[in-house]
Design a protein around this motif. Sequence first.
Motif, PDB file in Angstrom:
ATOM      1  N   TYR A   1     103.482 -37.344-129.581  1.00 55.31           N
ATOM      2  CA  TYR A   1     104.695 -37.111-130.058  1.00 55.31           C
ATOM      3  C   TYR A   1     105.943 -37.296-129.577  1.00 55.31           C
ATOM      4  O   TYR A   1     106.843 -37.898-128.712  1.00 55.31           O
ATOM      5  CB  TYR A   1     105.215 -35.749-128.908  1.00 55.31           C
ATOM      6  CG  TYR A   1     106.405 -35.169-128.589  1.00 55.31           C
ATOM      7  CD1 TYR A   1     106.795 -34.284-129.942  1.00 55.31           C
ATOM      8  CD2 TYR A   1     106.680 -34.744-127.308  1.00 55.31           C
ATOM      9  CE1 TYR A   1     108.121 -33.125-129.531  1.00 55.31           C
ATOM     10  CE2 TYR A   1     108.198 -33.903-127.217  1.00 55.31           C
ATOM     11  CZ  TYR A   1     108.836 -33.375-127.856  1.00 55.31           C
ATOM     12  OH  TYR A   1     109.910 -32.893-127.473  1.00 55.31           O
TER      13      TYR A   1
ATOM     14  N   GLU B   1     105.710 -40.446-126.783  1.00 53.64           N
ATOM     15  CA  GLU B   1     104.849 -40.735-126.275  1.00 53.64           C
ATOM     16  C   GLU B   1     104.091 -40.263-127.679  1.00 53.64           C
ATOM     17  O   GLU B   1     103.480 -40.094-127.978  1.00 53.64           O
ATOM     18  CB  GLU B   1     103.384 -39.674-125.243  1.00 53.64           C
ATOM     19  CG  GLU B   1     103.479 -38.193-125.395  1.00 53.64           C
ATOM     20  CD  GLU B   1     104.597 -37.925-124.885  1.00 53.64           C
ATOM     21  OE1 GLU B   1     104.961 -38.363-123.563  1.00 53.64           O
ATOM     22  OE2 GLU B   1     105.288 -36.732-124.804  1.00 53.64           O
TER      23      GLU B   1
ATOM     24  N   TRP C   1      96.466 -32.264-125.522  1.00 53.00           N
ATOM     25  CA  TRP C   1      97.467 -31.307-124.870  1.00 53.00           C
ATOM     26  C   TRP C   1      96.805 -29.184-124.172  1.00 53.00           C
ATOM     27  O   TRP C   1      97.968 -29.487-123.547  1.00 53.00           O
ATOM     28  CB  TRP C   1      98.395 -30.951-126.081  1.00 53.00           C
ATOM     29  CG  TRP C   1      99.772 -30.053-125.488  1.00 53.00           C
ATOM     30  CD1 TRP C   1      99.715 -28.212-125.983  1.00 53.00           C
ATOM     31  CD2 TRP C   1     101.184 -29.920-124.892  1.00 53.00           C
ATOM     32  NE1 TRP C   1     101.111 -28.215-125.443  1.00 53.00           N
ATOM     33  CE2 TRP C   1     101.116 -29.359-124.043  1.00 53.00           C
ATOM     34  CE3 TRP C   1     101.116 -31.428-123.729  1.00 53.00           C
ATOM     35  CZ2 TRP C   1     103.012 -29.229-124.282  1.00 53.00           C
ATOM     36  CZ3 TRP C   1     102.274 -31.636-123.426  1.00 53.00           C
ATOM     37  CH2 TRP C   1     103.148 -30.397-123.031  1.00 53.00           C
TER      38      TRP C   1
ATOM     39  N   GLY D   1     107.449 -34.845-122.103  1.00 51.95           N
ATOM     40  CA  GLY D   1     107.543 -33.468-123.530  1.00 51.95           C
ATOM     41  C   GLY D   1     107.379 -32.547-122.934  1.00 51.95           C
ATOM     42  O   GLY D   1     107.828 -31.202-123.878  1.00 51.95           O
TER      43      GLY D   1
ATOM     44  N   ARG E   1     104.281 -21.064-118.015  1.00 49.39           N
ATOM     45  CA  ARG E   1     103.623 -22.455-117.483  1.00 49.39           C
ATOM     46  C   ARG E   1     104.509 -22.743-115.755  1.00 49.39           C
ATOM     47  O   ARG E   1     103.982 -23.249-115.027  1.00 49.39           O
ATOM     48  CB  ARG E   1     104.572 -23.293-118.113  1.00 49.39           C
ATOM     49  CG  ARG E   1     103.952 -23.508-119.352  1.00 49.39           C
ATOM     50  CD  ARG E   1     104.187 -24.581-120.721  1.00 49.39           C
ATOM     51  NE  ARG E   1     103.559 -24.959-121.286  1.00 49.39           N
ATOM     52  CZ  ARG E   1     104.004 -25.187-122.118  1.00 49.39           C
ATOM     53  NH1 ARG E   1     105.919 -25.686-122.170  1.00 49.39           N
ATOM     54  NH2 ARG E   1     104.086 -25.033-123.877  1.00 49.39           N
TER      55      ARG E   1
ATOM     56  N   GLY F   1      98.853 -24.300-129.056  1.00 54.39           N
ATOM     57  CA  GLY F   1      99.480 -23.992-127.232  1.00 54.39           C
ATOM     58  C   GLY F   1     101.029 -25.275-126.966  1.00 54.39           C
ATOM     59  O   GLY F   1     101.301 -25.008-125.811  1.00 54.39           O
ATOM     60  N   THR F   2     101.906 -25.456-128.235  1.00 52.36           N
ATOM     61  CA  THR F   2     102.611 -25.765-127.566  1.00 52.36           C
ATOM     62  C   THR F   2     104.284 -24.619-128.317  1.00 52.36           C
ATOM     63  O   THR F   2     103.714 -23.470-128.847  1.00 52.36           O
ATOM     64  CB  THR F   2     102.933 -27.357-128.628  1.00 52.36           C
ATOM     65  OG1 THR F   2     103.413 -26.136-130.044  1.00 52.36           O
ATOM     66  CG2 THR F   2     102.108 -28.108-128.897  1.00 52.36           C
ATOM     67  N   THR F   3     104.942 -25.035-127.640  1.00 54.80           N
ATOM     68  CA  THR F   3     106.154 -23.294-127.495  1.00 54.80           C
ATOM     69  C   THR F   3     106.712 -23.748-128.943  1.00 54.80           C
ATOM     70  O   THR F   3     106.895 -22.454-129.079  1.00 54.80           O
ATOM     71  CB  THR F   3     107.462 -24.287-127.044  1.00 54.80           C
ATOM     72  OG1 THR F   3     107.687 -25.763-127.312  1.00 54.80           O
ATOM     73  CG2 THR F   3     107.595 -24.179-125.674  1.00 54.80           C
TER      74      THR F   3
ATOM     75  N   ASP G   1     109.169 -28.845-131.857  1.00 54.91           N
ATOM     76  CA  ASP G   1     110.632 -29.285-131.735  1.00 54.91           C
ATOM     77  C   ASP G   1     111.697 -30.280-132.339  1.00 54.91           C
ATOM     78  O   ASP G   1     110.350 -31.357-133.214  1.00 54.91           O
ATOM     79  CB  ASP G   1     110.045 -30.403-129.949  1.00 54.91           C
ATOM     80  CG  ASP G   1     109.012 -30.280-129.583  1.00 54.91           C
ATOM     81  OD1 ASP G   1     108.857 -28.997-129.059  1.00 54.91           O
ATOM     82  OD2 ASP G   1     109.526 -29.806-127.647  1.00 54.91           O
TER      83      ASP G   1
ATOM     84  N   GLU H   1     114.999 -24.990-125.094  1.00 60.71           N
ATOM     85  CA  GLU H   1     113.932 -25.845-124.184  1.00 60.71           C
ATOM     86  C   GLU H   1     114.188 -27.204-123.366  1.00 60.71           C
ATOM     87  O   GLU H   1     114.234 -28.003-124.095  1.00 60.71           O
ATOM     88  CB  GLU H   1     112.637 -25.776-125.323  1.00 60.71           C
ATOM     89  CG  GLU H   1     112.870 -24.815-126.020  1.00 60.71           C
ATOM     90  CD  GLU H   1     111.348 -24.984-127.166  1.00 60.71           C
ATOM     91  OE1 GLU H   1     110.437 -25.565-126.322  1.00 60.71           O
ATOM     92  OE2 GLU H   1     111.306 -24.341-127.883  1.00 60.71           O
TER      93      GLU H   1
HETATM   94  N1  ARG Z   1     107.741 -29.308-125.539  1.00 63.80           N
HETATM   95  C1  ARG Z   1     106.857 -29.049-126.880  1.00 63.80           C
HETATM   96  C2  ARG Z   1     105.837 -27.767-125.634  1.00 63.80           C
HETATM   97  O1  ARG Z   1     105.882 -27.463-124.233  1.00 63.80           O
HETATM   98  C3  ARG Z   1     105.984 -29.691-127.801  1.00 63.80           C
HETATM   99  C4  ARG Z   1     105.414 -30.851-126.416  1.00 63.80           C
HETATM  100  C5  ARG Z   1     104.262 -31.213-126.881  1.00 63.80           C
HETATM  101  N2  ARG Z   1     104.093 -32.834-126.531  1.00 63.80           N
HETATM  102  C6  ARG Z   1     103.365 -33.704-126.778  1.00 63.80           C
HETATM  103  N3  ARG Z   1     103.001 -34.966-126.025  1.00 63.80           N
HETATM  104  N4  ARG Z   1     102.350 -33.910-127.493  1.00 63.80           N
HETATM  105  O2  ARG Z   1     104.915 -27.317-125.142  1.00 63.80           O
END
Ligand code: ARG
Length: 247
Positions: A33, A37, A71, A89, A96, A141-143, A181, A207
């Motif tokens: 991401y 990272e 993730w 992130g 959650r 599974g992400t937003t 994102d 977010e």
């Molecule tokens: N902000 C988004 C979420 O919480 C994406 C975060 C993904 N993070 C990552 N390290 N791949 O779902």
Amino acid sequence: FTSRAADINLWHNSTLYKIQKRGVLRVGLNAGYMPFEMRSKTGKIIGFDVDMAKLMAKAMGVKLKIVNTDWDGIIPALMTNKFDIIMSGMTITQKRNLKVNFADPYIVVGQTVLVNKKWAGKIKSYKDLNDPKFTVTVMLGTTGDFAAKKYISKAKIQEFQTEEEAVMQVMQGRADAFVYDKPYESIFYSNKGKGKLIFLDKPFTYEPLGWAINKGDPDFLNWLNNFLRQIKHDGTYDKVYKKWFVN
Ligand code: ARG
């Protein structure tokens, strides 16, 4: 217990106490991401969150161990003690937050869309994608995944394990759009997307991102929020922010 003994018992059960005894802070994240990272050319995990984690370990006086994790399983991994904290992130969502606690937000982002350029002039908003003729990719599974299912539910939604796989579908014309994102999409767009993609860069969700820890640990949460307030106001945060976000 006397009440003082109960306090000490609570403190000795805190992850913060255990980190100090161990001499190592274990940070869980999912590399990929950008710019939070990701892998450097030599394969090292680098980014905004990694620099924050380094500062955190330093402030605690301990060593840092990065634990790269899928993730999909990152919250269960925290809950089964594979690491001490998620710095990845992660959006603070109410769902959650029923399972984990979040420190105060360290940045705010939102969902944006990268669209295959064949739709130039035709798709001007995420709303235009809400049609069964479109295929929208997301990372599982992400937003972005949740937002697509909520706001673009008529489109065909395809979930991928990584950001890279999801965005490449759109680059290669196998899908129409990728919802994710804004920071990731804006870097991808400038690096590889120009001339191939259209970037709908106005975020359509709100977010706040936060560090996640296990529930029932007020001592750790207190330390994290005070650490965050300090670095946000003494110039440290800004320095790291500029390194990763301003090009
Ligand atoms: N902000 C988004 C979420 O919480 C994406 C975060 C993904 N993070 C990552 N390290 N791949 O779902």
